[in-house]
Write a protein that holds these residues in place. Structure first.
Motif, PDB file in Angstrom:
ATOM      1  N   TYR A   1      52.555  38.062  31.449  1.00 25.37           N
ATOM      2  CA  TYR A   1      51.374  37.379  31.986  1.00 25.37           C
ATOM      3  C   TYR A   1      50.365  38.354  31.814  1.00 25.37           C
ATOM      4  O   TYR A   1      49.642  39.031  31.041  1.00 25.37           O
ATOM      5  N   ARG A   2      48.946  37.464  32.570  1.00 29.18           N
ATOM      6  CA  ARG A   2      47.549  37.902  32.590  1.00 29.18           C
ATOM      7  C   ARG A   2      47.104  38.179  33.941  1.00 29.18           C
ATOM      8  O   ARG A   2      47.244  38.102  35.082  1.00 29.18           O
ATOM      9  N   CYS A   3      46.766  39.611  33.746  1.00 32.23           N
ATOM     10  CA  CYS A   3      46.094  40.038  35.128  1.00 32.23           C
ATOM     11  C   CYS A   3      45.030  39.765  35.132  1.00 32.23           C
ATOM     12  O   CYS A   3      43.967  39.219  34.273  1.00 32.23           O
ATOM     13  N   LYS A   4      43.889  39.036  36.242  1.00 34.02           N
ATOM     14  CA  LYS A   4      42.542  38.519  36.424  1.00 34.02           C
ATOM     15  C   LYS A   4      42.300  38.765  36.786  1.00 34.02           C
ATOM     16  O   LYS A   4      40.842  38.850  36.640  1.00 34.02           O
ATOM     17  N   VAL A   5      42.192  40.448  37.603  1.00 35.43           N
ATOM     18  CA  VAL A   5      41.357  41.440  38.230  1.00 35.43           C
ATOM     19  C   VAL A   5      41.061  41.838  37.435  1.00 35.43           C
ATOM     20  O   VAL A   5      40.174  42.641  36.838  1.00 35.43           O
ATOM     21  N   CYS A   6      42.406  43.074  36.666  1.00 36.64           N
ATOM     22  CA  CYS A   6      42.338  44.285  35.647  1.00 36.64           C
ATOM     23  C   CYS A   6      42.586  43.619  34.087  1.00 36.64           C
ATOM     24  O   CYS A   6      42.088  44.538  33.147  1.00 36.64           O
ATOM     25  N   GLY A   7      42.228  42.348  33.688  1.00 35.68           N
ATOM     26  CA  GLY A   7      42.427  41.913  32.574  1.00 35.68           C
ATOM     27  C   GLY A   7      43.852  42.064  32.060  1.00 35.68           C
ATOM     28  O   GLY A   7      43.926  41.458  30.293  1.00 35.68           O
ATOM     29  N   LYS A   8      44.418  42.558  32.303  1.00 40.66           N
ATOM     30  CA  LYS A   8      45.790  43.422  31.245  1.00 40.66           C
ATOM     31  C   LYS A   8      46.924  42.570  31.050  1.00 40.66           C
ATOM     32  O   LYS A   8      47.013  41.626  31.848  1.00 40.66           O
ATOM     33  N   THR A   9      47.090  42.607  29.919  1.00 43.08           N
ATOM     34  CA  THR A   9      48.184  40.793  29.701  1.00 43.08           C
ATOM     35  C   THR A   9      49.638  42.218  28.563  1.00 43.08           C
ATOM     36  O   THR A   9      49.550  42.976  28.330  1.00 43.08           O
TER      37      THR A   9
ATOM     38  N   GLY B   1      55.985  35.078  41.919  1.00 44.95           N
ATOM     39  CA  GLY B   1      55.051  35.626  41.139  1.00 44.95           C
ATOM     40  C   GLY B   1      54.676  36.893  40.552  1.00 44.95           C
ATOM     41  O   GLY B   1      55.981  37.570  40.969  1.00 44.95           O
ATOM     42  N   VAL B   2      53.675  37.717  39.690  1.00 43.81           N
ATOM     43  CA  VAL B   2      53.991  38.761  38.928  1.00 43.81           C
ATOM     44  C   VAL B   2      53.472  40.152  39.824  1.00 43.81           C
ATOM     45  O   VAL B   2      51.579  39.314  39.606  1.00 43.81           O
ATOM     46  N   TYR B   3      53.117  40.741  40.224  1.00 44.76           N
ATOM     47  CA  TYR B   3      52.721  41.679  40.444  1.00 44.76           C
ATOM     48  C   TYR B   3      52.415  42.718  39.202  1.00 44.76           C
ATOM     49  O   TYR B   3      53.103  43.018  38.692  1.00 44.76           O
ATOM     50  N   CYS B   4      50.893  42.725  39.209  1.00 42.33           N
ATOM     51  CA  CYS B   4      50.250  43.646  37.802  1.00 42.33           C
ATOM     52  C   CYS B   4      50.863  44.730  38.328  1.00 42.33           C
ATOM     53  O   CYS B   4      50.852  45.828  38.524  1.00 42.33           O
ATOM     54  N   SER B   5      51.203  44.950  36.546  1.00 43.21           N
ATOM     55  CA  SER B   5      51.435  46.710  36.738  1.00 43.21           C
ATOM     56  C   SER B   5      50.352  47.994  36.839  1.00 43.21           C
ATOM     57  O   SER B   5      51.067  49.401  36.783  1.00 43.21           O
ATOM     58  N   GLY B   6      49.391  47.026  36.650  1.00 42.31           N
ATOM     59  CA  GLY B   6      48.507  48.201  36.656  1.00 42.31           C
ATOM     60  C   GLY B   6      47.662  48.778  38.091  1.00 42.31           C
ATOM     61  O   GLY B   6      47.166  49.217  38.136  1.00 42.31           O
TER      62      GLY B   6
END
Length: 523
Positions: free
Chosen positions: A201-209, A176-181
Motif C-alpha cells: 500500500y501507499r499512504c497518501k498523507v505521509c507518502g509511505k509505501t 482498508g489499510v491503516y498506515c503504520s506511520g
C-alpha cells in the motif's frame, strides 16, 4: 402479544435445536452516544429477556465499532479543540481523549454510555473491535474476503445503478489499510499476492509505501458491508436490529445478507428495523454532529425503569421524540398509573408484558409520590427532602426514602430544563399589580383571602371547590367560565409569585404554611 415475545417465538421456531441464542447490537463511538442508539441495544435486550422467559439461554452482545475511522469531528469537540481535525482518518480507538481522562477518544464515549447501560440494568457483553482486529481474531475472515474479492465486487454491483467495470473489478479490495506511520487510512492498495498474502500500500498523507503480510499486520479492516456478515459468523449471531435505512432495498443489511451466504457461508440473523428518535424541535439525533441527548442526560430526569418502559411500549418501527417540557409529567403519570393497573391485574396482555420487560426489580415496587405533585411543591422549599415530606404530610401523602431519587430528578428537570418553574413567593405585596385589577377581581381575591384566614385546616379538595365557586358564574357558559378561571388563576399567581403561572394552586395553598403567603393576598 408484545413485539419482543413475537420475535422470540419466531427465533425459537426457526432454530428449534439452538442451545443458546445470541442477540447483537453495534454502535460507533463517533461522539457522545445519543439516546437514539439505545434502541439498538434495548431492542435485542428485550428479545433476550423474552427468550429467557421461555426457558431459553440467550445473551446480548454490543459491538463497539471503535476500529472505524474518524470521518467528522463532533461539534462539541471542535468547539473546544479546533485542531482535532488532524485525527481524521485514524481509528477512534487510537485517537487521544480530547479531555485527557481516558486512554482514547473511543473509550471516553464508550464508558459514558456503558455507565448509563449499567444504571438501566442492561446485562450485556462488550466486543471492542479495535481489540478484536488488532489481536488477529479476524485474520482468516480478512484473507478469505481478499481471495473472494471479485465475487464480493459482483454482489455489491447488484445493488448499484451503474454498470460493472472490469478494470474497477480487478482493482477492488474489500479492506482498508491503516498506515503504520501516521495511522490513517488514506491509503491506496497497489497490489495483493494471494500466494504470500502480502499487501503493498501507499499512504497518501505521509507518502509511505510498504508491503505487509495480512497474517502479521493487523492494522487492516474490512469494509462495513463485508465486516458485518463476517462478524455474524464469528459470533454466531441469531438476531440483530438496525435502523430502517439498513432495511431499504439496497441497504446494508440486504447486501450483507447476500455476502454472508455467498462468501462466508453464514445464515444472516433475523433482522428488525427500527425507527428514529428525535429531540422535539431539533430533529433526528446524530453523535457526530453533537445534535443529541445522551442516555446520561435522559437519566437525570427519567427513572431507569421509565426509560425501559418507553422503549418497551413502542414497537421498534415507531418513532417518538424526547423533550423536557411538561410531557415528562404526563409520562410519569402514565407510567405510575400503568404500573398500578398491572399490579391490580387490570392491564391488558400487551401492557402487562411491557411492564414485565421494563421493571428492574419486578412488579413489587412501592408506589411513589407523583412527579407532578413533587414538581408543584419542591421548588418552594428549595427541593429539601425533609421540607417536602412535611408539606406532603399535611395533605396525607407519604414521602419516604424511596421517593428521594424521584425528587432529585424533579430538581434536575426544573433547574436544568424548566427554570421558569422555580416559583418563589414575593417578598412584599404586589401593590402595583393589584391596583390594575377591577373591583370585581379585587372582591374575589378578598374572598379567597378571607376563606384561607378563617379556616385553620382545609383539604386540597375543599380549597379547590371554593376557588371555583367564587370564580364561576352560573349564568355563563362552560367556555366563558373557563376563560374566567384562566384570568383569575393568573391574578392569584401574580399576587403570590409575580408571574402568570405557578405551581398547582390548590396543593400549594393547602400544603404551605399560610403565614408565609397570606400577607400577599391581604392588600
Amino acid at each position: 402479544m408484545h413485539w419482543a415475545e413475537r420475535l422470540a417465538d419466531e427465533l425459537i421456531r426457526e432454530n428449534p435445536d439452538k442451545d443458546e441464542f445470541v442477540c447483537a447490537a453495534g454502535t460507533s463511538p463517533s461522539g457522545r452516544v445519543h439516546i437514539g442508539n439505545f434502541r439498538d441495544v434495548v431492542t435485542p435486550y428485550f428479545v433476550v429477556k423474552a427468550l429467557k422467559m421461555r426457558g431459553k439461554k440467550a445473551k446480548l452482545l454490543l459491538s463497539w465499532d471503535d476500529f472505524d475511522r474518524l470521518r467528522k469531528v463532533p461539534k462539541n469537540v471542535s468547539e473546544h479543540h479546533p485542531d482535532f481535525e488532524k485525527y481524521i482518518g485514524m481509528p477512534y480507538c487510537m485517537i487521544p481523549d480530547p479531555d485527557g481522562v481516558y486512554s482514547s477518544f473511543a473509550e471516553a464515549n464508550e464508558k459514558e454510555y456503558e455507565k448509563s447501560l449499567e444504571e438501566m440494568h442492561i446485562d450485556i457483553e462488550y466486543r471492542y473491535q479495535g481489540r478484536e482486529y488488532t489481536s488477529g481474531r479476524y485474520v482468516d475472515g480478512i484473507i478469505h474476503a481478499m481471495h473472494r474479492r471479485k465475487d464480493i465486487y459482483d454482489i455489491l454491483m447488484r445493488y448499484k445503478t451503474q454498470d460493472s467495470d472490469e478494470g474497477e473489478r480487478e482493482t477492488y479490495y474489500p479492506i482498508g489499510v491503516y498506515c503504520s506511520g501516521c495511522k490513517k487510512d488514506f491509503t491506496e492498495i497497489i497490489s495483493y499476492d494471494e500466494n504470500t498474502e502480502d499487501v503493498t500500500y501507499r499512504c497518501k498523507v505521509c507518502g509511505k509505501t510498504e508491503t505487509v503480510n495480512l497474517r502479521e499486520y493487523h492494522m487492516v479492516k474490512l469494509a462495513w458491508k463485508i465486516d458485518w456478515p463476517m462478524r455474524w459468523g464469528v459470533e454466531g449471531v441469531d438476531f440483530e436490529p438496525g435502523g430502517i435505512d439498513h432495511a431499504a432495498a439496497s441497504g446494508s443489511f440486504v447486501v450483507a445478507k447476500d455476502i454472508a451466504k455467498e462468501i462466508f457461508g453464514v445464515k444472516a440473523p433475523k433482522f428488525q428495523p427500527y425507527g428514529w428518535l428525535s429531540i422535539a424541535g431539533l430533529g433526528d439525533m446524530h453523535s457526530s454532529t453533537g445534535n443529541n441527548i445522551t442516555p446520561a442526560t435522559v437519566l437525570e430526569v427519567y427513572e431507569p425503569e421509565m426509560v425501559r418502559w418507553l422503549f418497551a411500549k413502542y414497537a421498534p418501527t415507531d418513532g417518538f421524540a424526547f423533550n423536557f417540557d411538561d410531557t415528562i409529567i404526563r409520562h410519569y403519570s402514565e407510567f405510575d398509573k400503568g404500573l398500578e393497573s398491572v399490579k391490580n391485574g387490570e392491564a391488558d396482555e400487551y401492557n402487562t408484558s411491557v411492564y414485565n420487560l421494563a421493571m428492574i426489580n419486578g412488579l413489587t415496587a412501592k408506589s411513589k409520590v407523583p412527579f407532578g405533585v413533587l414538581a408543584s411543591v419542591a421548588p418552594i422549599v428549595d427541593f429539601n427532602p425533609q421540607s417536602v415530606k412535611e408539606i406532603l404530610a399535611k395533605i396525607g401523602v407519604e414521602f419516604d426514602k424511596n421517593d428521594e431519587e424521584r425528587l432529585e430528578r424533579v430538581k434536575n428537570w426544573i433547574t436544568k430544563h424548566q427554570p421558569s418553574k422555580m416559583y418563589k413567593l414575593l417578598d412584599a405585596p404586589n401593590v402595583e399589580y393589584y391596583q390594575t385589577l377591577s373591583d370585581e377581581e379585587r372582591s374575589v381575591v378578598k374572598k379567597l383571602c378571607d376563606f384561607l384566614t378563617s379556616h385553620e385546616h382545609f383539604t386540597e379538595q375543599e380549597v379547590q371547590q371554593y376557588i371555583y365557586d367564587i370564580i364561576n358564574l352560573p349564568e355563563l357558559s362552560k367556555k366563558e367560565n373557563m376563560a374566567r378561571q384562566q384570568r383569575y388563576f393568573a391574578i392569584f399567581y401574580n399576587l403570590l409569585f409575580g408571574t402568570d403561572k405557578g405551581p398547582r394552586l390548590y396543593l400549594f395553598l393547602c400544603a404551605i404554611d399560610k403565614n408565609k403567603f397570606i400577607k400577599l393576598l391581604d392588600i
